[in-house]
Design a protein around this motif. Sequence first.
Motif, short mmCIF file in Angstrom:
data_model
loop_
_atom_site.label_atom_id
_atom_site.label_comp_id
_atom_site.label_asym_id
_atom_site.label_seq_id
_atom_site.Cartn_x
_atom_site.Cartn_y
_atom_site.Cartn_z
N ALA A 13 -13.20 11.26 13.51
CA ALA A 13 -12.43 12.41 13.98
C ALA A 13 -11.36 11.96 14.97
CB ALA A 13 -13.37 13.43 14.63
N ARG A 14 -11.74 11.09 15.89
CA ARG A 14 -10.78 10.58 16.88
C ARG A 14 -9.64 9.82 16.20
NH1 ARG A 14 -13.32 6.28 20.79
NH2 ARG A 14 -13.31 5.17 18.78
N SER A 15 -9.95 9.10 15.14
CA SER A 15 -8.95 8.26 14.48
C SER A 15 -7.92 9.07 13.70
CB SER A 15 -9.62 7.24 13.55
OG SER A 15 -10.14 7.88 12.40
N VAL A 16 -8.31 10.26 13.23
CA VAL A 16 -7.40 11.04 12.38
C VAL A 16 -6.76 12.21 13.11
CG1 VAL A 16 -8.65 10.39 10.30
CG2 VAL A 16 -9.22 12.54 11.45
N VAL A 17 -7.16 12.49 14.35
CA VAL A 17 -6.73 13.71 15.02
C VAL A 17 -5.22 13.74 15.28
CG1 VAL A 17 -7.09 12.93 17.41
CG2 VAL A 17 -7.41 15.35 16.82
N THR A 18 -4.59 12.58 15.41
CA THR A 18 -3.14 12.54 15.61
C THR A 18 -2.37 12.35 14.31
OG1 THR A 18 -3.27 10.17 16.11
CG2 THR A 18 -3.32 11.69 17.99
N GLU A 19 -3.09 12.43 13.18
CA GLU A 19 -2.50 12.31 11.85
C GLU A 19 -1.68 11.03 11.69
OE1 GLU A 19 -0.47 15.91 10.86
OE2 GLU A 19 -2.23 17.17 11.23
N PRO A 20 -2.34 9.88 11.85
CA PRO A 20 -1.63 8.60 11.71
C PRO A 20 -1.25 8.33 10.26
CG PRO A 20 -4.00 8.22 11.88
CD PRO A 20 -3.79 9.69 12.12
N THR A 21 -0.33 7.40 10.07
CA THR A 21 0.11 7.01 8.73
C THR A 21 -1.03 6.37 7.94
OG1 THR A 21 2.35 6.65 9.54
CG2 THR A 21 1.78 5.61 7.46
N ILE A 22 -1.81 5.52 8.62
CA ILE A 22 -2.89 4.77 7.97
C ILE A 22 -4.17 4.91 8.78
CG2 ILE A 22 -3.73 2.45 7.39
CD1 ILE A 22 -0.84 1.65 6.88
N LEU A 23 -5.28 5.10 8.08
CA LEU A 23 -6.61 5.01 8.70
C LEU A 23 -7.14 3.63 8.35
CD1 LEU A 23 -8.95 6.34 10.19
CD2 LEU A 23 -9.71 7.30 8.01
N LEU A 24 -7.38 2.80 9.38
CA LEU A 24 -7.81 1.41 9.21
C LEU A 24 -9.26 1.29 9.65
CD1 LEU A 24 -7.07 -1.51 8.47
CD2 LEU A 24 -6.16 -1.78 10.80
N VAL A 52 0.86 -1.18 0.00
CA VAL A 52 0.00 0.00 0.00
C VAL A 52 0.90 1.23 0.00
CG1 VAL A 52 -1.76 1.31 1.23
CG2 VAL A 52 -1.85 -1.19 1.22
N ASN A 53 0.63 2.13 -0.92
CA ASN A 53 1.39 3.37 -1.04
C ASN A 53 0.68 4.53 -0.35
OD1 ASN A 53 3.53 2.27 -2.66
ND2 ASN A 53 2.12 2.28 -4.40
N GLN A 54 1.44 5.52 0.01
CA GLN A 54 0.89 6.71 0.65
C GLN A 54 -0.19 7.33 -0.23
OE1 GLN A 54 3.83 9.63 1.58
NE2 GLN A 54 2.36 11.12 2.35
N GLY A 55 -1.33 7.65 0.41
CA GLY A 55 -2.42 8.30 -0.30
C GLY A 55 -3.40 7.38 -0.97
N GLU A 56 -3.20 6.07 -0.88
CA GLU A 56 -4.15 5.12 -1.48
C GLU A 56 -5.40 4.97 -0.61
OE1 GLU A 56 -3.02 1.78 -4.24
OE2 GLU A 56 -1.54 1.50 -2.65
N PHE A 57 -6.48 4.55 -1.25
CA PHE A 57 -7.70 4.15 -0.56
C PHE A 57 -8.01 2.74 -1.05
CE2 PHE A 57 -12.40 5.53 0.36
CZ PHE A 57 -12.54 4.45 1.21
N LEU A 117 -11.52 12.62 2.94
CA LEU A 117 -10.28 12.50 3.71
C LEU A 117 -9.16 11.95 2.84
CD1 LEU A 117 -11.78 11.06 7.02
CD2 LEU A 117 -10.75 13.32 6.74
N ASN A 118 -9.50 10.99 1.99
CA ASN A 118 -8.50 10.44 1.07
C ASN A 118 -8.03 11.48 0.07
OD1 ASN A 118 -8.41 8.63 -1.86
ND2 ASN A 118 -6.99 8.13 -0.23
N ALA A 119 -8.95 12.31 -0.40
CA ALA A 119 -8.60 13.38 -1.34
C ALA A 119 -7.64 14.38 -0.71
CB ALA A 119 -9.86 14.08 -1.84
N GLU A 120 -7.68 14.49 0.63
CA GLU A 120 -6.76 15.37 1.35
C GLU A 120 -5.39 14.72 1.57
OE1 GLU A 120 -8.87 16.24 4.93
OE2 GLU A 120 -10.44 17.39 3.91
N GLY A 121 -5.26 13.45 1.14
CA GLY A 121 -3.97 12.78 1.23
C GLY A 121 -3.87 11.68 2.25
N ARG A 122 -4.95 11.38 2.96
CA ARG A 122 -4.90 10.34 3.98
C ARG A 122 -4.96 8.95 3.33
NH1 ARG A 122 -5.48 12.78 8.93
NH2 ARG A 122 -6.46 14.85 8.88
N THR A 123 -4.16 8.06 3.84
CA THR A 123 -4.13 6.67 3.37
C THR A 123 -5.18 5.88 4.14
OG1 THR A 123 -1.77 6.88 2.97
CG2 THR A 123 -2.68 4.65 3.00
#
Length: 243
Positions: free
Chosen positions: A156-167, A31-36, A190-196
């Motif tokens: 919101a809780r899952s992304v607030v610390t800006e993790p590498t991956i949202l699972l 999985v590469n950075q920014g993928e969904f 969120l993916n369009a903003e660059g979150r994996t």
Amino acid sequence: MGEILMMQDIVKCYYLDAEELTVLNKVNLIVNQGEFVSVLGPSGSGKSTLMNIIGCLDVPTRGKYILADQNVEDLDEKELARIRNREIGFVFQSFHLLPRLNALENVELPMIYAGISPENRHKKAAEILERVGLADKIRHYPNQLSGGQQQRVAIARSVVTEPTILLADEPTGALDQKTGKQIMQLFQELNAEGRTIIMITHDTNIAKYSKRVVNILDGRLSEGTESDVKGIYENGMEQYCSQ
């Protein structure tokens, strides 16, 4: 975009009465950075076991797992807890909000563990709740929120610390169709903003919101086309999806 997750020949076995049961069989995934990415499969296919390994909640029996340039095999339990907190944001089907905390306080929790000051975590939690459309609900408790609103708090809780991956594990499973669509549109934003994002699902309609679908069946992964996906469910597997 750089590679942030690599699984090579991952095997996971369990032992029952001295008998070996192979749940994951030589799984390979990058999985590469920014993928969904959606991992799509019916109940019993191994997707929950795969999710636990991706999330460092479990370790493989054999094989190599590299997450954010770290070999997970080399980590002890304390280090696994650290990588879970820093690198992975979890979203579950049942939300897992603490009932005695309001929305703002639930979102603040990961930042407390990260040692962020009260002033900064209040500000950041309020900002991310506004981002997911809950600026007017920050003082509401979970029992005062709809299912969709609770899932937005969990996201919101899952992304607030800006993790590498949202699972995300079946993130719309407890929601009606309309609300589920709204949550999936939020994931796309969120993916369009660059979150994996890596999402585990049994639902072909939900998987279509991602940019890439990986099929899992009998513990094996395959990159899928839409016809491949239909085949999984047309060959006697669709009954599992309602479980």
